[in-house]
Design a protein around this motif. Structure first.
Motif, mmCIF file in Angstrom:
data_model
loop_
_atom_site.group_PDB
_atom_site.id
_atom_site.type_symbol
_atom_site.label_atom_id
_atom_site.label_comp_id
_atom_site.label_asym_id
_atom_site.label_seq_id
_atom_site.Cartn_x
_atom_site.Cartn_y
_atom_site.Cartn_z
ATOM 1 N N ASP A 1 -4.279 -48.823 -24.090
ATOM 2 C CA ASP A 1 -3.645 -47.537 -23.794
ATOM 3 C C ASP A 1 -4.469 -46.347 -24.285
ATOM 4 O O ASP A 1 -4.162 -45.197 -23.965
ATOM 5 C CB ASP A 1 -2.231 -47.479 -24.378
ATOM 6 C CG ASP A 1 -2.209 -47.640 -25.880
ATOM 7 O OD1 ASP A 1 -2.973 -48.467 -26.408
ATOM 8 O OD2 ASP A 1 -1.430 -46.926 -26.543
ATOM 9 N N LEU A 2 -5.524 -46.617 -25.072
ATOM 10 C CA LEU A 2 -6.399 -45.536 -25.525
ATOM 11 C C LEU A 2 -7.654 -45.405 -24.655
ATOM 12 O O LEU A 2 -8.367 -44.402 -24.759
ATOM 13 C CB LEU A 2 -6.825 -45.770 -26.977
ATOM 14 C CG LEU A 2 -5.710 -45.710 -28.026
ATOM 15 C CD1 LEU A 2 -6.287 -45.951 -29.416
ATOM 16 C CD2 LEU A 2 -4.966 -44.374 -27.987
ATOM 17 N N THR B 1 -8.945 -41.990 -22.647
ATOM 18 C CA THR B 1 -8.364 -40.772 -23.205
ATOM 19 C C THR B 1 -9.418 -40.001 -23.988
ATOM 20 O O THR B 1 -10.492 -40.516 -24.308
ATOM 21 C CB THR B 1 -7.166 -41.091 -24.118
ATOM 22 O OG1 THR B 1 -7.605 -41.899 -25.214
ATOM 23 C CG2 THR B 1 -6.091 -41.836 -23.343
ATOM 24 N N SER B 2 -9.105 -38.748 -24.305
ATOM 25 C CA SER B 2 -10.042 -37.890 -25.039
ATOM 26 C C SER B 2 -9.386 -37.397 -26.320
ATOM 27 O O SER B 2 -8.171 -37.172 -26.350
ATOM 28 C CB SER B 2 -10.448 -36.682 -24.183
ATOM 29 O OG SER B 2 -11.071 -37.095 -22.986
ATOM 30 N N TYR C 1 -8.296 -34.786 -29.296
ATOM 31 C CA TYR C 1 -7.928 -33.368 -29.325
ATOM 32 C C TYR C 1 -9.088 -32.551 -29.884
ATOM 33 O O TYR C 1 -9.785 -32.981 -30.793
ATOM 34 C CB TYR C 1 -6.692 -33.172 -30.205
ATOM 35 C CG TYR C 1 -6.308 -31.723 -30.407
ATOM 36 C CD1 TYR C 1 -5.473 -31.080 -29.516
ATOM 37 C CD2 TYR C 1 -6.786 -31.014 -31.501
ATOM 38 C CE1 TYR C 1 -5.109 -29.760 -29.695
ATOM 39 C CE2 TYR C 1 -6.425 -29.685 -31.701
ATOM 40 C CZ TYR C 1 -5.593 -29.071 -30.788
ATOM 41 O OH TYR C 1 -5.243 -27.758 -30.979
ATOM 42 N N SER D 1 -0.371 -29.555 -27.167
ATOM 43 C CA SER D 1 -1.000 -30.745 -26.597
ATOM 44 C C SER D 1 -1.172 -31.882 -27.596
ATOM 45 O O SER D 1 -1.436 -33.023 -27.196
ATOM 46 C CB SER D 1 -2.359 -30.385 -25.993
ATOM 47 O OG SER D 1 -3.227 -29.833 -26.971
ATOM 48 N N ILE E 1 -0.474 -36.685 -27.940
ATOM 49 C CA ILE E 1 -1.569 -37.443 -28.555
ATOM 50 C C ILE E 1 -1.071 -38.183 -29.787
ATOM 51 O O ILE E 1 -1.405 -39.360 -30.016
ATOM 52 C CB ILE E 1 -2.740 -36.500 -28.896
ATOM 53 C CG1 ILE E 1 -3.370 -35.955 -27.614
ATOM 54 C CG2 ILE E 1 -3.796 -37.232 -29.732
ATOM 55 C CD1 ILE E 1 -4.461 -34.924 -27.856
ATOM 56 N N ALA F 1 0.921 -41.135 -28.615
ATOM 57 C CA ALA F 1 0.066 -42.234 -28.168
ATOM 58 C C ALA F 1 -0.515 -42.988 -29.352
ATOM 59 O O ALA F 1 -0.594 -44.224 -29.350
ATOM 60 C CB ALA F 1 -1.046 -41.701 -27.265
#
Length: 353
Positions: A11-12, A15-16, A18, A117, A121, A124
């Protein structure tokens, strides 16, 4: 070797992390830092407080940060005590601990976007499924809309941001009341920018009595000008503080951080003296942009969200070419600018022209 070659969680992947651009430019108005430097008298007080801790760095710090929590309770008022307070390395860590305690695999968290935002994160990172509920097209949120989305999804945690980031607008207190009435789990109100709110804005701290599942998070990074010190905190029922301590790392808050934060709180009048100056520049930016025909969101924070009428990435780059760094928050057609000193406001408005 790349990150895709490592056995990270599925699931990671893709992704980016923060982060805002860290660029060396003349005017940096992209991360909502308090524009004024720490006053000399506070610098001296913090230096003495940290100096007093140095000889005992061979010992662990106070694991419970009891004295700091008492000082934070004194600052907030509302009849709070140290038992209602918890502190960590920035409000992000506080919120992460809340998600560790009340979220996790098989649980959900809901927030109303566009909003901060980091919340999804953090969700997640703790294996909590994030539900992206929506605000109105004008970025508002009515009690009826909030209740409908909470009742539809029945999340384990609801995130409310007041004043909201990136729009800057404080929530109608009726929204918080309505969500508290129907939320099946925890309700977290992120008040990172509350000290900048316009007169008459109500804090959710006043709702804590009688609402044991309400948590209000704050930070010293903004109005206190303590972003480099990394100190965030929550106020809640003592049972919530007990729950968070089940997941906090041992000795997570260093003796140096605790000492520096206590010295800053002892000199809060000096540190908060420039808040009104920031609010003046915020209101100046709002008035000037509206006078020029820009659509601007109402702001109770130390930043302003404004519509550029086209590709925000192009305008962001043109401003940067003119020595001013603002924030592209990924909202099509909109940019966010931090309210700074009068000279920084002059530079921003000049570059925008």
């Amino acid at each position: 070797m790349t990150i895709d070659d490592l056995p990270i969680r599925d699931d990671l992947r893709g992704t980016s992390p923060y982060g805002a651009p860290q660029l060396e430019v003349a005017v940096r108005l992209n991360t909502n830092e308090h524009a004024f430097a720490v006053p000399d008298e506070v610098v001296d007080a913090i230096a003495k407080a940290v100096q007093a801790e140095l000889r005992d760095l061979n010992r662990y710090p106070d694991r419970d940060a009891a004295a700091l929590r008492a000082d934070l309770a004194d600052y907030l008022g509302h009849g709070l005590t140290a038992a209602n307070l918890w502190a960590a390395n920035g409000s992000n860590e506080v919120q992460q601990q809340l998600l560790q305690a009340f979220g996790g695999p098989g649980r959900t968290a809901l927030g109303f976007g566009p909003s901060y935002s980091m919340h999804p994160i953090l969700a997640a990172g703790t294996g909590t499924r994030w539900i992206g509920a929506l605000r109105d097209p004008d970025f508002g949120l009515t009690p009826a809309d909030a209740v409908a989305q909470v009742e539809q999804h029945r999340p384990d945690l609801v995130f409310l941001c007041s004043p909201n980031n990136p729009t800057g607008t404080a929530l109608d207190p009726a929204v918080i009341d309505a969500v508290l009435a129907v939320a099946p789990g925890m309700v977290l109100v992120d008040e990172a920018y509350f000290e900048y709110a316009r007169p008459g804005t109500r804090s959710a701290l006043g709702l804590l009595p009688g609402h044991p599942r309400l948590v209000v998070t704050r930070t010293m990074s903004k109005a206190f000008g303590f972003a480099g010190g990394r100190l965030g905190y929550l106020a809640a029922d003592p049972a919530v503080v007990d729950a968070v301590q089940l997941v906090r790392l041992p000795y997570h808050l260093s003796a140096l951080t605790q000492a520096a934060a206590r010295a800053a709180l002892a000199h809060r009048d000096a540190l908060l003296a420039t808040v009104d100056a920031i609010k003046e520049q915020r209101d100046r930016i709002v008035a000037e942009l509206r006078a020029r025909g820009f659509r601007v969101a109402d702001s109770d924070a130390n930043f302003v969200l404004f519509e550029v009428g086209g590709d925000q990435r192009t305008v962001w780059r043109r401003l940067l070419d003119n020595g001013v760094l603002v924030r592209d928050v990924g909202l099509s057609g909109w940019l966010r600018v931090t309210a700074g000193t009068p000279a920084e406001t002059d530079a921003f408005l000049g570059a925008l022209s």
